[in-house]
Design a protein around this motif. Structure first.
Motif: not given
Length: 251
Positions: A225-251
């Motif tokens: 895996i490349s360093p560029k992809t590692l940075n991509h993982i972090k951005k996606i993890a942040d999105h899941s934690r801050s946006i997706v989980i709270p939205a699903i938790s409301k329904i």
């Protein structure tokens, strides 16, 4: 049983006979261990062999993130396979699903009946050439955070991978939360892979725990895996934690 040979050294080393078609594969492991990236490697090989893919990548905010991730991981440009792919995008703000035409369907996949309907619409639209249709669902554990539908969608996921043998499924799930529920998905799958990460230096590893009807090597392998992809993982993890989980938790 027919199989898909990826032609990728680190995968072919542990499943030399290939991935069995019309089976279910679960990639499991703690959060941040690169599970969707392993799945995307199989997706790339699938498309190259002439198959079609339905993406249910719940952690991505839009299709461009999926396209970027697969290009970073495998070098494959999804835009060259427009007639072979459909994106099922999670949208918990709508009651059902909206077919936006071309290759995008927005759907409230938290609801079991919408899961079925959206998948049927998507798969009916795709050609069944080469190895057939692959359903690639990543970070499906996010759906389990719904207080209303969590138990029902867990049953639906398990039903999907145990009873529908006309297609091939690759699902990734995180064991960092909902461990008891995730164990049920692991048990239901025909094939089981596990991933883990080391932090310094950041490295990803994969191990095959089960493969239906085929020989496999249970030796742990390094996932390149490349360093560029590692940075991509972090951005996606942040999105899941801050946006997706709270939205699903409301329904």
């Amino acid at each position: 049983m027919k199989t898909l040979k990826t032609g990728i050294n680190w995968i072919d080393k542990v499943i030399p006979e290939g991935l069995p078609l019309k089976t279910s594969t679960v990639i499991t492991g703690p959060g941040g261990s690169g599970k969707p990236l392993i799945g995307e490697t199989f997706v790339s090989a699938w498309l190259k062999e002439g198959g079609s893919v339905v993406f249910m990548s719940l952690q991505y905010p839009n299709t461009e993130f999926i396209t970027e991730s697969i290009k970073n991981v495998t070098g494959l440009n999804l835009k060259s396979y427009k007639g072979k792919i459909i994106f099922l995008q999670l949208d918990v703000e709508i009651p059902g699903f909206i077919d936006e035409g071309k290759n995008i369907i927005r759907a409230n996949l938290v609801k079991p009946e919408i899961w079925d309907k959206a998948l049927n619409v998507a798969t009916d639209r795709l050609p069944k050439e080469g190895p057939g249709i692959l359903i690639f669902g990543s970070t499906l554990n996010l759906l389990l955070f719904s207080p209303t539908y969590g138990d029902a969608i867990l049953d639906k996921i398990n039903e999907t991978i145990t009873t529908n043998k006309t297609k091939t499924y690759i699902f990734s799930v995180s064991t960092s939360a909902k461990a008891e529920e995730i164990s049920k998905i692991e048990e239901a799958a025909d094939n089981l892979l596990i991933s883990r990460a080391e932090k310094e230096p950041f490295r990803l590893f994969m191990k095959v725990l089960r493969m239906k009807g085929k020989q496999y090597d249970s030796t742990e392998v390094l996932v390149p895996i490349s360093p560029k992809t590692l940075n991509h993982i972090k951005k996606i993890a942040d999105h899941s934690r801050s946006i997706v989980i709270p939205a699903i938790s409301k329904i």
